[in-house]
Motif scaffolding. Sequence first.
Motif, PDB file in Angstrom:
ATOM      1  N   GLU A  81       2.514   1.591   0.792  1.00 51.82           N
ATOM      2  CA  GLU A  81       3.634   0.862  -0.103  1.00 51.82           C
ATOM      3  C   GLU A  81       3.984  -0.474  -0.085  1.00 51.82           C
ATOM      4  OE1 GLU A  81       7.563   3.992   1.013  1.00 51.82           O
ATOM      5  OE2 GLU A  81       7.045   2.201   2.822  1.00 51.82           O
ATOM      6  N   THR A  82       3.305  -0.834   0.428  1.00 60.64           N
ATOM      7  CA  THR A  82       3.098  -2.784  -0.014  1.00 60.64           C
ATOM      8  C   THR A  82       2.023  -2.777  -1.139  1.00 60.64           C
ATOM      9  OG1 THR A  82       0.515  -3.216   1.624  1.00 60.64           O
ATOM     10  CG2 THR A  82       3.353  -3.393   2.907  1.00 60.64           C
ATOM     11  N   LEU A  83       1.314  -1.677  -1.017  1.00 60.43           N
ATOM     12  CA  LEU A  83       0.659  -1.922  -2.433  1.00 60.43           C
ATOM     13  C   LEU A  83       1.168  -0.745  -3.332  1.00 60.43           C
ATOM     14  CD1 LEU A  83      -2.424  -0.979  -0.269  1.00 60.43           C
ATOM     15  CD2 LEU A  83      -2.281  -2.517  -1.604  1.00 60.43           C
ATOM     16  N   GLY A  84       2.484  -0.737  -3.875  1.00 60.36           N
ATOM     17  CA  GLY A  84       2.620  -0.281  -4.156  1.00 60.36           C
ATOM     18  C   GLY A  84       3.221   1.161  -4.900  1.00 60.36           C
ATOM     19  N   VAL A  85       2.683   1.866  -3.406  1.00 62.31           N
ATOM     20  CA  VAL A  85       3.097   3.037  -4.107  1.00 62.31           C
ATOM     21  C   VAL A  85       4.181   4.206  -3.026  1.00 62.31           C
ATOM     22  CG1 VAL A  85       0.258   3.236  -4.300  1.00 62.31           C
ATOM     23  CG2 VAL A  85       1.091   3.483  -1.599  1.00 62.31           C
ATOM     24  N   ASP A  86       4.613   5.376  -3.138  1.00 61.86           N
ATOM     25  CA  ASP A  86       5.103   5.466  -2.195  1.00 61.86           C
ATOM     26  C   ASP A  86       4.951   6.765  -1.144  1.00 61.86           C
ATOM     27  OD1 ASP A  86       8.576   6.712  -2.297  1.00 61.86           O
ATOM     28  OD2 ASP A  86       7.609   8.154  -2.881  1.00 61.86           O
ATOM     29  N   ARG A  87       5.717   7.175  -0.223  1.00 60.73           N
ATOM     30  CA  ARG A  87       4.955   7.672   1.316  1.00 60.73           C
ATOM     31  C   ARG A  87       5.714   9.428   0.844  1.00 60.73           C
ATOM     32  NH1 ARG A  87       7.300   5.680   6.690  1.00 60.73           N
ATOM     33  NH2 ARG A  87       7.773   3.910   6.048  1.00 60.73           N
ATOM     34  N   ASP A  88       6.578   9.492  -0.090  1.00 61.69           N
ATOM     35  CA  ASP A  88       6.137  10.743  -0.684  1.00 61.69           C
ATOM     36  C   ASP A  88       5.560  11.251  -1.555  1.00 61.69           C
ATOM     37  OD1 ASP A  88       8.724  11.376   0.770  1.00 61.69           O
ATOM     38  OD2 ASP A  88      10.417  10.550  -0.530  1.00 61.69           O
ATOM     39  N   ASP A  89       5.153   9.994  -1.629  1.00 60.09           N
ATOM     40  CA  ASP A  89       4.088  10.941  -3.690  1.00 60.09           C
ATOM     41  C   ASP A  89       2.643  10.783  -2.685  1.00 60.09           C
ATOM     42  OD1 ASP A  89       2.824  10.231  -5.955  1.00 60.09           O
ATOM     43  OD2 ASP A  89       1.816   8.815  -5.876  1.00 60.09           O
TER      44      ASP A  89
END
Length: 306
Positions: A81-89
């Motif tokens: 998530e620190t890379l700008g992604v969402d864990r649900d995605d």
Amino acid sequence: MSSFEDVLAADRRIEPRDAVPDAYRSTMVRQIAQHAHSEIIGMQPEGYWITRAPSLRRKAILLAKVQDEAGHGLYLYSAAETLGVDRDDLTERLIDGRQKYSSIFNYPTLSYADVGVIGWLVDGAAICNQVPLCRSSYGPYARAMIRICKEESFHQRQGYELLLTMMGGTAAQRAQVQDAVDRWWWPSLMMFGPPDADSPNTARSMAWRIKRHTNDELRQRFVDMTVPQAERLGVTLPDPELRWNPGRGRHDFGTPDWDELKRVISGGGPCNAERIERRRRAHEDGAWVREAALAHAARRQEGETG
């Protein structure tokens, strides 16, 4: 501010706010997500044996290990998530087949001895692969790996202790251990990925200091580490080409079935469909918990700002 290239040249860490090439970011997302997915999917093969373990002590040990794996997945999703992604995605990508997890978890656990062999061989291979990642160029990933590797090392020792106990038992127990070793040895060697000549990501990952060793180097290290442990256990590793090479100071060993690896990665393993279906069902069944947590957090936020 130091450039991306300067940070790598100085062997320092890339941090979330640093400017990085899009290709580096996407590579890190792919690798961390695959690792996180592997930890979560990896709960399934051993989780099956929690209620079937032969004693309360063994149940507690296995339950603790599976809980550790869940924690590893959460650490890694947080790093991603620190890379700008969402864990649900990321979870949706896993369930939809757009992201992978380790091929090793697509094999069934047919006996309780498999629990010990997974600890010994699978976690042993993970340690060989993951300890160098504590020096990975991406800071959040490297820091997460420190605790993960400590716990994986404990898991490996726990698995080996279980196998020592079983090998000191009945002839049937010893046969069960040998059968499990026969089934898990080659998939464990495949955990390191394809041979270097056929690995599309290794050269770039090495240049970016994401990886510190190639697939083949890590595979060799694992074999050299495991052979004396197998001798101590009294099991035979199922490779007629396995022998010490005094000229190299290393063990020679046979070639894994790379066609099988490709087939399993592509969804054709014994348990691919089962693993994903269980993950999908767990994700759907847990939707109400996530929704309740979000509602509670929003209510607390309203109370603090109201």
